[in-house]
Write a protein that holds these residues in place. Structure first.
Motif: not given
Ligand code: UD1
Length: 422
Positions: A125-128, A161-168, A307-309, A329-331
């Motif tokens: 959760m570091d990016i959040h 953001l250090r990476f374009a995290s969806v949730g963050a 990645t989800d496909l 490359t994502i997980f």
């Molecule tokens: C969302 C999707 C998920 C999808 C993913 C990537 C939802 C509910 N889920 O998940 O189905 O597979 O996007 O498209 O929308 N990471 C960190 N630190 C952080 C946050 C993320 O290292 O604080 C890493 C994760 O471990 C992962 C990568 O970043 O390897 C992508 O994560 P993220 O884009 O945040 O995915 P989610 O929002 O969890």
């Protein structure tokens, strides 16, 4: 636990309606915490993950009603809300962390359990945390919970953001709508679900520019109002059902499908020799004669290949003519479907983040085990193409992300049934 029994070999013909996006709905629902007025979502998917988010929001004191058999979610967070998201709910679904930004914005403090690892990787959760700290929050980890406080409220800031995290990106976007001043999220995720969230927040009165690009600018406002918002089409469900006729032949129209949601994926299907036609109701997908071509795939944040496909695409490439390479490359651990596909006769080698798939002429049915949501459906797709029967065990993941998969595929001619578990 239920299983899904698939008898392979049937061509598919007809139409499949595509639902509203699970991942959009899971971020739109916590937005109810940003307002005291009603927020109503239309075109919601009927999935167990939506029930989990409903339970979480109810545990925080929000009213959440499921109407029209779950298609409409009517929410209201009028009264005081609780600010503690318990481990018992959060551990079931990582997207539970999307209440952190809204709770901080509304109440100035929140305690949210860390989600823990999941089968596809560590998912920290570091990016959040860094993003919300940039907005002035102080966040501490105690007893497995994130304790967040923003003395004097959140303040707009530059948030790289250090990476374009969806949730963050989603958490920061929601938090910034009620922060004082201007927030600029840099290297923001560009997924359609973020554009959908920004559209809904704008209807609620938020001032947002640039959603869908790497730089999102939010001008904080004092309060947000209610809104009614239709959830965007589920591009992952769409891509999954586009692969069904691609893998076993026939022609299927995916109602509500749009190419702009899946450009990279559609390019790869075209390279593989699958025809995709835009119609006035969606996308028609057909498999031309003969074997499909091998293609190389590398997952990437939107607009790259999702990645989800990846697991479902691997199921298709198992019977391609030639050798394909799939790079994840994502997980870090998202090839658990590979050994299961190999039980069905696929020829796959996994080295680190790359899977090499040498196409075979025909897959053979086998009992297999579903390990995560997208892996489960990839095994069903493989079963549709295989000779004989495939029993996909432990399908509870499937119901998290696909509504009535056996009915949707059965309606276009697949021989598929759910076997109730004990
Ligand atoms: C969302 C999707 C998920 C999808 C993913 C990537 C939802 C509910 N889920 O998940 O189905 O597979 O996007 O498209 O929308 N990471 C960190 N630190 C952080 C946050 C993320 O290292 O604080 C890493 C994760 O471990 C992962 C990568 O970043 O390897 C992508 O994560 P993220 O884009 O945040 O995915 P989610 O929002 O969890």
């Amino acid at each position: 636990m239920d299983s899904i029994l698939v008898k392979g070999g049937a061509e598919l013909h007809g139409e499949i309606p595509i639902a509203g996006a699970k991942n959009a709905c899971l971020t739109l629902m916590p937005a109810t915490l940003l307002t005291e007025e009603p927020l109503t979502l239309m075109n919601a998917p009927r999935l167990s993950d939506i029930k989990t988010m409903t339970m979480l929001l109810q545990s925080l004191g929000a009213e959440v009603q499921s109407l029209q058999s779950g298609r409409v979610i009517a929410m209201s967070s009028l009264g005081p809300v609780k600010t503690r998201a318990e481990y018992d709910i959060v551990r079931k679904m990582r997207a539970s962390n999307l209440v952190l930004g809204p709770l901080l914005a509304r109440e100035g403090h929140a305690v949210v359990s860390l989600p823990g690892g999941c089968a596809i990787g560590a998912r920290p959760m570091d990016i959040h945390i860094h993003a919300l700290e940039a907005l002035g929050a102080e966040i501490e980890l105690k007893d497995g919970y994130l304790h967040a406080k923003a003395h004097g409220g959140l303040k707009g800031a530059r948030v790289p953001l250090r990476f374009a995290s969806v949730g963050a990106t989603e958490n920061t976007l929601m938090a910034a709508t009620l922060a004082k001043g201007t927030t600029v999220i840099e290297n923001a995720a560009r997924e359609p679900e973020i554009v959908d969230l920004a559209a809904c927040l704008s209807k609620m009165g938020a001032q947002i520019e640039g959603a869908g690009t790497s730089t999102i600018t939010i001008q904080g406002v004092d309060r947000l109002g209610g809104a009614t918002h239709p959830v965007v089409t589920d591009r992952i469900e769409l891509g999954t059902y586009m692969l069904a006729p691609a893998i076993c032949g026939g022609e299927v129209e995916c109602i509500g499908g749009r190419i702009d949601l899946l450009v990279s994926f559609c390019e790869k299907l075209d390279e593989a020799g699958i025809s995709i036609t835009e119609t006035d109701r969606g996308l028609k997908v057909a498999r031309k004669n003969g074997r499909i071509n091998a293609v190389d795939v590398k997952t990437a944040p939107f607009p790259g290949f999702p990645t989800d496909l990846q697991a479902q695409m691997m199921a298709l490439l198992c019977t391609a003519s030639g050798t394909s390479h799939l790079e994840e490359t994502i997980f870090e651990n998202r090839f658990m479907h590979a050994p299961e596909l190999m039980r069905m006769g696929a020829n796959i080698e996994v080295h680190g983040g790359t899977a090499t798939v040498a196409g075979v002429e025909q897959l053979k049915g086998a009992p297999v085990m579903a390990t995560d949501l997208r892996a489960s459906v990839s095994l069903i797709l493989a079963g549709l193409a295989a000779r004989g029967e495939t029993l996909v065990n432990r399908v509870y993941h499937l119901d998290r992300g696909y509504e009535h998969v056996e009915e949707k595929l059965g309606a276009v001619g697949a021989r598929i049934e759910r076997v109730a578990g004990s």
